[in-house]
Design a protein around this motif. Structure first.
Motif, mmCIF file in Angstrom:
data_model
loop_
_atom_site.group_PDB
_atom_site.id
_atom_site.type_symbol
_atom_site.label_atom_id
_atom_site.label_comp_id
_atom_site.label_asym_id
_atom_site.label_seq_id
_atom_site.Cartn_x
_atom_site.Cartn_y
_atom_site.Cartn_z
ATOM 1 N N GLU A 22 13.868 -0.095 10.586
ATOM 2 C CA GLU A 22 12.429 0.179 10.956
ATOM 3 C C GLU A 22 11.927 1.350 10.698
ATOM 4 N N PRO A 24 8.133 2.489 10.952
ATOM 5 C CA PRO A 24 6.680 2.190 10.828
ATOM 6 C C PRO A 24 5.648 3.302 10.320
ATOM 7 N N THR A 25 5.504 3.295 9.122
ATOM 8 C CA THR A 25 4.620 4.424 8.507
ATOM 9 C C THR A 25 3.582 3.718 7.850
ATOM 10 N N PHE A 28 4.646 3.178 3.824
ATOM 11 C CA PHE A 28 6.116 2.463 3.817
ATOM 12 C C PHE A 28 6.512 1.745 2.606
ATOM 13 N N ASN A 29 5.477 1.242 1.811
ATOM 14 C CA ASN A 29 5.666 0.503 0.610
ATOM 15 C C ASN A 29 5.484 1.256 -0.610
ATOM 16 N N ASN A 73 8.147 -5.285 3.039
ATOM 17 C CA ASN A 73 7.188 -4.144 3.154
ATOM 18 C C ASN A 73 5.988 -4.462 4.188
ATOM 19 N N GLN A 76 7.649 -3.580 7.207
ATOM 20 C CA GLN A 76 8.044 -2.052 7.138
ATOM 21 C C GLN A 76 9.652 -1.924 7.594
#
Length: 118
Positions: A22, A24-25, A28-29, A73, A76
């Protein structure tokens, strides 16, 4: 950058594991991601990578045909499905975030231990 790998454990030869990571930003994609592994006393080697859109997925020769990298995505999360595991797959597995293509790895998390033994 947070990269939290999980899913490792002890498995018998020939078994399977699914690793998750994981991250979580909000961006991310937009980055290539990958899995690296390190055995005691050894350097880190690239297991697999995946482009931001999932269309490019190169694998290390030592896992080719036995592993599948994928990413979600929307959630995330990065995955690595490993099948037909061998004792030589025993290592700490790290998820990583890179830049460019082929990616240069810039960040990696704590890692998860995979042990393949009977």
């Amino acid at each position: 950058v947070q990269l939290q790998a999980s899913g490792g454990g002890l498995v018998q030869p020939g078994g399977s594991l699914r690793l998750s990571c994981e991250s979580p930003t909000h961006s991310f994609n937009t980055y290539p991601l990958g899995w690296l592994r390190q055995v005691p006393g050894g350097g880190r080697e690239e297991v697999a990578a995946i482009s931001w859109n999932g269309l490019k997925t190169p694998y290390g020769d030592f896992v080719k045909g036995r592993s599948t990298i994928s990413r979600d995505n929307a959630n995330q999360t990065l995955y690595l499905q490993m099948n037909d595991l061998k004792p030589e797959d025993t290592a700490i597995y790290y998820c990583a975030r890179g830049a460019g293509w082929p990616p240069k790895w810039r960040y990696w998390g704590q890692g998860t231990q995979v042990t393949v033994s009977s």
